[in-house]
Design a protein around this motif. Structure first.
Motif, PDB file in Angstrom:
ATOM      1  N   ARG A   1       0.805  -1.276   0.060  1.00  0.00           N
ATOM      2  CA  ARG A   1      -0.001   0.040   0.069  1.00  0.00           C
ATOM      3  C   ARG A   1       0.885   1.285  -0.170  1.00  0.00           C
ATOM      4  O   ARG A   1       0.355   2.462  -0.357  1.00  0.00           O
ATOM      5  CB  ARG A   1      -1.040   0.056   1.287  1.00  0.00           C
ATOM      6  CG  ARG A   1      -0.188   0.175   2.657  1.00  0.00           C
ATOM      7  CD  ARG A   1      -1.528   0.072   3.693  1.00  0.00           C
ATOM      8  NE  ARG A   1      -0.965   0.266   5.081  1.00  0.00           N
ATOM      9  CZ  ARG A   1      -0.430  -0.533   5.652  1.00  0.00           C
ATOM     10  NH1 ARG A   1      -0.249  -1.876   5.394  1.00  0.00           N
ATOM     11  NH2 ARG A   1      -0.083  -0.390   7.067  1.00  0.00           N
ATOM     12  N   PHE A   2       2.217   1.139   0.274  1.00  0.00           N
ATOM     13  CA  PHE A   2       2.741   2.219   0.484  1.00  0.00           C
ATOM     14  C   PHE A   2       4.005   2.316  -1.044  1.00  0.00           C
ATOM     15  O   PHE A   2       4.823   3.394  -0.984  1.00  0.00           O
ATOM     16  CB  PHE A   2       3.878   2.406   1.723  1.00  0.00           C
ATOM     17  CG  PHE A   2       3.043   2.343   2.714  1.00  0.00           C
ATOM     18  CD1 PHE A   2       2.036   3.657   3.080  1.00  0.00           C
ATOM     19  CD2 PHE A   2       2.896   1.525   3.895  1.00  0.00           C
ATOM     20  CE1 PHE A   2       1.386   3.620   4.087  1.00  0.00           C
ATOM     21  CE2 PHE A   2       2.307   1.677   5.146  1.00  0.00           C
ATOM     22  CZ  PHE A   2       1.512   2.602   5.236  1.00  0.00           C
ATOM     23  N   ARG A   3       3.781   1.589  -1.827  1.00  0.00           N
ATOM     24  CA  ARG A   3       4.857   1.461  -3.013  1.00  0.00           C
ATOM     25  C   ARG A   3       4.760   2.657  -3.547  1.00  0.00           C
ATOM     26  O   ARG A   3       5.670   3.192  -4.194  1.00  0.00           O
ATOM     27  CB  ARG A   3       4.681  -0.117  -3.468  1.00  0.00           C
ATOM     28  CG  ARG A   3       5.324  -1.205  -2.912  1.00  0.00           C
ATOM     29  CD  ARG A   3       4.904  -2.438  -3.682  1.00  0.00           C
ATOM     30  NE  ARG A   3       5.114  -3.322  -2.731  1.00  0.00           N
ATOM     31  CZ  ARG A   3       5.083  -4.835  -3.097  1.00  0.00           C
ATOM     32  NH1 ARG A   3       4.858  -4.958  -4.286  1.00  0.00           N
ATOM     33  NH2 ARG A   3       5.590  -5.679  -2.179  1.00  0.00           N
ATOM     34  N   SER A   4       3.424   3.382  -3.731  1.00  0.00           N
ATOM     35  CA  SER A   4       3.289   4.503  -4.751  1.00  0.00           C
ATOM     36  C   SER A   4       3.930   5.701  -4.068  1.00  0.00           C
ATOM     37  O   SER A   4       4.652   6.601  -4.685  1.00  0.00           O
ATOM     38  CB  SER A   4       1.851   4.738  -4.927  1.00  0.00           C
ATOM     39  OG  SER A   4       1.350   3.903  -5.643  1.00  0.00           O
ATOM     40  N   ALA A   5       3.870   5.815  -2.818  1.00  0.00           N
ATOM     41  CA  ALA A   5       4.584   6.899  -2.094  1.00  0.00           C
ATOM     42  C   ALA A   5       6.040   6.731  -2.024  1.00  0.00           C
ATOM     43  O   ALA A   5       6.683   7.682  -2.205  1.00  0.00           O
ATOM     44  CB  ALA A   5       4.015   6.642  -0.511  1.00  0.00           C
TER      45      ALA A   5
END
Length: 220
Positions: A172-176
């Protein structure tokens, strides 16, 4: 030795030498988050500052996400005379901070979650902090600020455990993390890389403020 709790509150632990190099390069990323009280809404919020940039082979950046990993909403943009400094103020009842430090092809990553603790007899709550991911000595053998900049925003540094096994960044944090990887390669940075402007402000109207508006997620 710094404890996990205090490290969560203040961000990556940087030596005096590292801090001196960042100052000399003109990179000012503020990792500190604080607990603030909204008097009209009668609730507590977490305040952070998206900030940082890159100069040569060094980069340091801090940005913020929601609990689900999506971009945190920018309370107000910040314009400064200098570069590689503050870009936006962020306020929310829960904030996930993403902080990255780069030296050449080596990357350090810290993802932490921050929220107000429970109220007790009307006293000010503590700021709760939790480490969600810690990546040490990650590698990305690409020059994203130069000849290989076409791959910006598409790749991530690779982090490994102490035993040499690859450790995956939470999905869930890979885009960030992709966005902040670009940010620590953004020479002379003067803009936000992940937090988003409120929808009404994007349409050209006055920005909406959470101050004075009671949120269901605020803790009384």
């Amino acid at each position: 030795m710094i404890s996990p709790r205090s490290r969560s509150a203040v961000g990556l632990r940087l030596s005096r030498g590292a801090l001196r190099v960042l100052r000399e390069r003109g990179i000012f990323a503020q990792s500190f988050v604080s607990l603030e009280h909204q008097h009209l809404a009668k609730c507590y919020v977490v305040r952070g500052l998206e900030s940082g940039g890159a100069a040569g082979d060094v980069g340091h950046y801090v940005t913020f996400a929601r609990e689900d990993g999506g971009p945190a909403e920018c309370f107000c943009p910040v314009q400064t005379i200098g570069l590689n400094g503050p870009h936006a103020v962020v306020l929310a009842t829960v904030l996930v901070r993403i902080e990255m430090l780069r030296k050449a092809s080596t990357y350090e990553l810290l993802i932490t979650q921050h929220r107000p603790g429970p109220l007790s007899n009307g006293t000010r709550p503590l700021l709760e902090a939790k480490i969600l991911f810690r990546g040490v000595h990650g590698r990305l053998e690409l020059d994203l600020s130069g000849k290989e900049n076409r791959q910006r925003g598409t790749i991530l540094p690779v982090f490994c455990s102490l035993g040499g096994e690859e450790v995956g960044i939470p999905r869930r944090f890979r885009s960030a993390v992709r966005a902040i990887t670009v940010a620590v390669n953004c020479t002379g940075c003067s803009h936000r890389h992940y937090t988003r402007v409120p929808h009404k402000e994007q349409e050209g109207n006055a920005p909406s403020s959470s101050i004075g508006k009671k949120s269901e997620s605020c803790r009384n």
